[in-house]
Enzyme design. Structure first.
Site: not given
Length: 357
Positions: A257-258
């Site tokens: 994820g980011h």
């Protein structure tokens, strides 16, 4: 074709017999034919050697190779490391053509190093830079201003987003995606999900609302010697870059994820999902289908068994398992206790009857 001598020297291993015997491939002991080397690196494979037609084999240390009718043998002190060396030598690759395919679209401002190959229907966008001797397979996309180091190997349909920065010897399997937008949304007022996160159960007075996108202004930074499996996905950071450290290997269907930072030499096994803003140390191993909640850290050298769900910080060196992830020995005791529950319930029923009487 390689001789037994060449293979042994490349491995730094001992070899005996006809060292000029030529080898064109490798096979399981029972399936090996002349010209193939049988991979029989433990005594349990001895029966397979008798059934096959191999003239040469990679054997365990101390094996009586002549008793198996072999002409030559290489001895493996560390079998799987030997396997890595042999398969690297005998890998025939994907057969992608060299050079720039006529159907490829390469922007004039892109910079391709010496000996770069670009496959059919691949797009290399404006300002992209690809290092020397890299092989970009068919149907790939290299985004604007993306940088890929030397000796990269991109299989078919790999996508690299704009402004990604990737080191040398990068390898990506079919369908890997680097640089999609992060999964990041917010509601105008406090949402039920936010309340539940605080209260662990109560949505409060939150009302139904629409989600507003938080755009990804960051990109992805990947170090040297990183490998991505098929359909692996790495999201852009929101403000800072998402980072994958040197030497880390991500299996098929892994998601990062980011804003997450993965350290050096980590191993993330198939279907592992890592939420946003996670800090992962060096030499971390996450087993298949592991899940990691957002905004936590995982220390250096942590090993998580398959299916572990990590919901809180993990100190360095810990071995964990379960849902939620706890020390592996604790999880084992919990599992044993869980299996005893039906018997305990029966005992309780008997005790209740005895007391009531």
């Amino acid at each position: 074709m390689f001789t037994i001598r060449q293979i042994a020297e490349s491995l730094g291993a001992e070899a005996q017999g006809d060292l000029d015997l030529q080898i064109a491939g490798a096979a399981e002991p029972q399936d090996a034919e002349a010209g193939q080397i049988a991979m029989a690196m433990a005594p349990k494979y001895a029966d397979g050697l008798q059934a096959g037609n191999a003239q040469a084999a990679v054997l365990w240390e101390g094996a009586d190779w002549q008793s198996y009718g072999l002409k030559a043998a290489i001895f493996a002190p560390r079998p799987r490391m030997t396997m890595a060396g042999v398969t690297a030598m005998l890998d025939r690759g994907q057969g992608f053509p060299s050079g720039i395919h006529p159907s490829a679209v390469v922007d004039p401002s892109a910079e391709l190093g010496e000996g770069v190959s670009v496959g059919p229907l691949t797009v290399v966008a404006a300002g992209a830079k690809i290092g020397a001797r890299s092989v970009i397979g068919p149907h790939c996309y290299i985004g604007a201003d993306a940088v890929i180091g030397a000796d990269a190997q991109l299989r078919e349909m790999v996508s690299i987003g704009a402004r990604a920065a990737i080191g040398d010897r990068f390898r990506a399997q079919p369908g890997a995606r680097v640089g999609g937008d992060g999964f990041s949304y917010v509601t105008p007022e406090v949402s039920g999900a936010e309340n539940v996160r605080k209260t662990l159960g109560d949505q409060g007075e939150a009302k139904a609302q629409s989600w507003a996108r938080i755009h990804s202004l960051g990109a992805v930074t990947i170090g040297d010697d990183v490998e991505l499996g098929s359909n692996c996905t790495i999201d852009n950071g929101t403000i800072r870059d998402t980072v994958i450290g040197n030497g880390s290997k991500l299996d098929n269907l892994v998601h990062v994820g980011h804003n997450t930072r993965v350290g050096n030499d980590c191993l993330l096994c198939g279907q592992t999902g890592i939420s946003g803003s996670v800090d992962i140390g060096n030499n971390v191993v996450l087993g298949g289908q592991a899940g990691v909640v957002d905004n936590i850290f995982i220390g250096d050298g942590v090993i998580a068994g398959g299916g572990t769900k990590i919901l809180s910080n993990v100190p360095a060196g810990r071995v964990i398992m379960g849902y939620p992830g706890v020390k592996m020995e604790t999880h084992t005791e919990m599992y044993k206790a869980q299996r005893r529950l039906p018997r305990l319930m029966r005992d309780i029923e008997l005790l209740k009857k005895a007391v009531f009487k």
